[in-house]
Design an enzyme around this catalytic site. Sequence first.
Site, PDB file in Angstrom:
ATOM      1  N   CYS A  67     -14.274  -4.601  21.620  1.00 33.71           N
ATOM      2  CA  CYS A  67     -13.228  -5.587  21.325  1.00 33.71           C
ATOM      3  C   CYS A  67     -13.694  -6.493  20.192  1.00 33.71           C
ATOM      4  O   CYS A  67     -14.879  -6.798  20.082  1.00 33.71           O
ATOM      5  CB  CYS A  67     -12.922  -6.446  22.561  1.00 33.71           C
ATOM      6  SG  CYS A  67     -12.209  -5.539  23.951  1.00 33.71           S
ATOM      7  N   CYS A 141     -15.750  -4.036  32.192  1.00 39.02           N
ATOM      8  CA  CYS A 141     -14.848  -3.949  31.048  1.00 39.02           C
ATOM      9  C   CYS A 141     -13.431  -4.352  31.441  1.00 39.02           C
ATOM     10  O   CYS A 141     -12.896  -3.889  32.451  1.00 39.02           O
ATOM     11  CB  CYS A 141     -14.850  -2.528  30.493  1.00 39.02           C
ATOM     12  SG  CYS A 141     -13.754  -2.288  29.078  1.00 39.02           S
ATOM     13  N   PHE A 268       4.707  16.092  13.202  1.00 33.81           N
ATOM     14  CA  PHE A 268       3.428  15.638  13.769  1.00 33.81           C
ATOM     15  C   PHE A 268       3.620  15.421  15.278  1.00 33.81           C
ATOM     16  O   PHE A 268       3.313  14.354  15.821  1.00 33.81           O
ATOM     17  CB  PHE A 268       2.930  14.354  13.087  1.00 33.81           C
ATOM     18  CG  PHE A 268       2.850  14.425  11.596  1.00 33.81           C
ATOM     19  CD1 PHE A 268       1.733  14.972  10.963  1.00 33.81           C
ATOM     20  CD2 PHE A 268       3.885  13.933  10.802  1.00 33.81           C
ATOM     21  CE1 PHE A 268       1.657  15.027   9.570  1.00 33.81           C
ATOM     22  CE2 PHE A 268       3.823  13.985   9.409  1.00 33.81           C
ATOM     23  CZ  PHE A 268       2.703  14.535   8.795  1.00 33.81           C
ATOM     24  N   GLU A 288       3.733  20.773  14.297  1.00 36.35           N
ATOM     25  CA  GLU A 288       2.386  20.209  14.514  1.00 36.35           C
ATOM     26  C   GLU A 288       1.366  21.150  13.895  1.00 36.35           C
ATOM     27  O   GLU A 288       1.549  22.374  13.895  1.00 36.35           O
ATOM     28  CB  GLU A 288       2.143  20.045  16.016  1.00 36.35           C
ATOM     29  CG  GLU A 288       0.713  19.809  16.455  1.00 36.35           C
ATOM     30  CD  GLU A 288       0.104  18.550  15.839  1.00 36.35           C
ATOM     31  OE1 GLU A 288      -1.031  18.639  15.360  1.00 36.35           O
ATOM     32  OE2 GLU A 288       0.777  17.510  15.821  1.00 36.35           O
ATOM     33  N   CYS A 362       0.350   4.193  13.160  1.00 34.02           N
ATOM     34  CA  CYS A 362      -0.840   3.477  13.624  1.00 34.02           C
ATOM     35  C   CYS A 362      -1.540   2.780  12.461  1.00 34.02           C
ATOM     36  O   CYS A 362      -2.671   2.321  12.612  1.00 34.02           O
ATOM     37  CB  CYS A 362      -1.795   4.432  14.343  1.00 34.02           C
ATOM     38  SG  CYS A 362      -2.379   5.799  13.317  1.00 34.02           S
TER      39      CYS A 362
END
Length: 406
Positions: A67, A141, A268, A288, A362
């Site tokens: 993180c 975590c 994709f 893909e 992303c």
Amino acid sequence: MTEHRIIRLGHHGDGIAEGPLYAAMTLPGETVSGTVQNDTLTDVRILEPSDQRVAPPCRHFKSCGGCQLQHASDDFVAGWKQEFVRSSLGAQGVDAELRPIVTSPAQSRRRATFAARRTKKSAMAGFHGRASDVIIEIPDCKLLHPDLTGGLDIAAHLALIGTSRKAALAVTVTLSDAGLDVSVSQGKPLDGPLRHTLAQATEALGLARLSWDGETIAMRLRPVQRFGKADVLPPPGAFLQATRHGEAALCDAVKEAVGPAARIADLFAGCGTFTLPLADTARVHAVEGVPEMLEALDQGWRLAEGLKPVSTEARDLYRRPMLPDELSRFDAIVLDPPRAGAERQVAEIVRTDVPRIAYVSCNPVTFARDAATLVGAGYTLDWVQVVDQFRWSPHTELAACFSKPV
């Protein structure tokens, strides 16, 4: 030690002072001191903290590299990620409505890659330390789903079996309804004795499946993932959205973006994250580059009930994007490319009259580049939904809707 004022956060979550100088775990507006080493501040001390600074919820935060932003309030992180998307679009001259961010809750990650290494007396597993190859054990975590934390002991056990003290395993552990799906890389080469030992370990550890460098060693139970009405058995180590919560948010956005389209191209497509839910109401053509993913998608569709026809095509869309004459038969296109974006494919899409595009990204920077191309060709960017399923990290995902009058 010298004093510096943090001006802003960079894309990797480090504070940036004049210079530029980069200082980890700092926030805009803070006055800090530290030692300058090249372009980095080390031994950082916070002299005047930001009012957005909070106590990190995880005791491993300072040492673990998993993180980067636990020292910032949730509101600050949400606003920063929204602004990252807005500024990326603005740099390309594109404006858009940004909907309120959707953030996955703590302890919801269903997939993680642990580093595991043998020690003098045993073995250890965890995440790499901040800017380090040192493995930090993370029993408490706050990212991982509670059922995933058992993968730490499993990774350590596999290190005892399959690596030397000079190397570290990369152990990817994924939650499934059948149990843990474990895929290992960077271990010893497979031979007969190692295969036998690993098969025994699969049984002893209660794993659903164990794979080693892409080869399935043993499968006690099918570690399927549910996409819409279909159960899909992904190939070992295949891509999966990080949280169920984030996947649901992205899927809802994609469905809204394509609207009532009856024929959809999913480019994709992976193992069918969007293809199979969309097949509830539309015919879908899934494209893909990894044939094994398409085989898993196709099998899941064939075993499901009540879905519209789904066709598949194995194709490298970077080297051979779909052309306008191939795309013109569809009412909508779904794009979910890797971080590099879909520049060549978008260049072909703008030569069509396909009226609706759902773009999942992303990487806001490459998304903004592709969005500018679409907008320049007559598409409207109707809205952007930012999704934060990588909580406390600088990683930012989004789904967007583009439309063009028919």
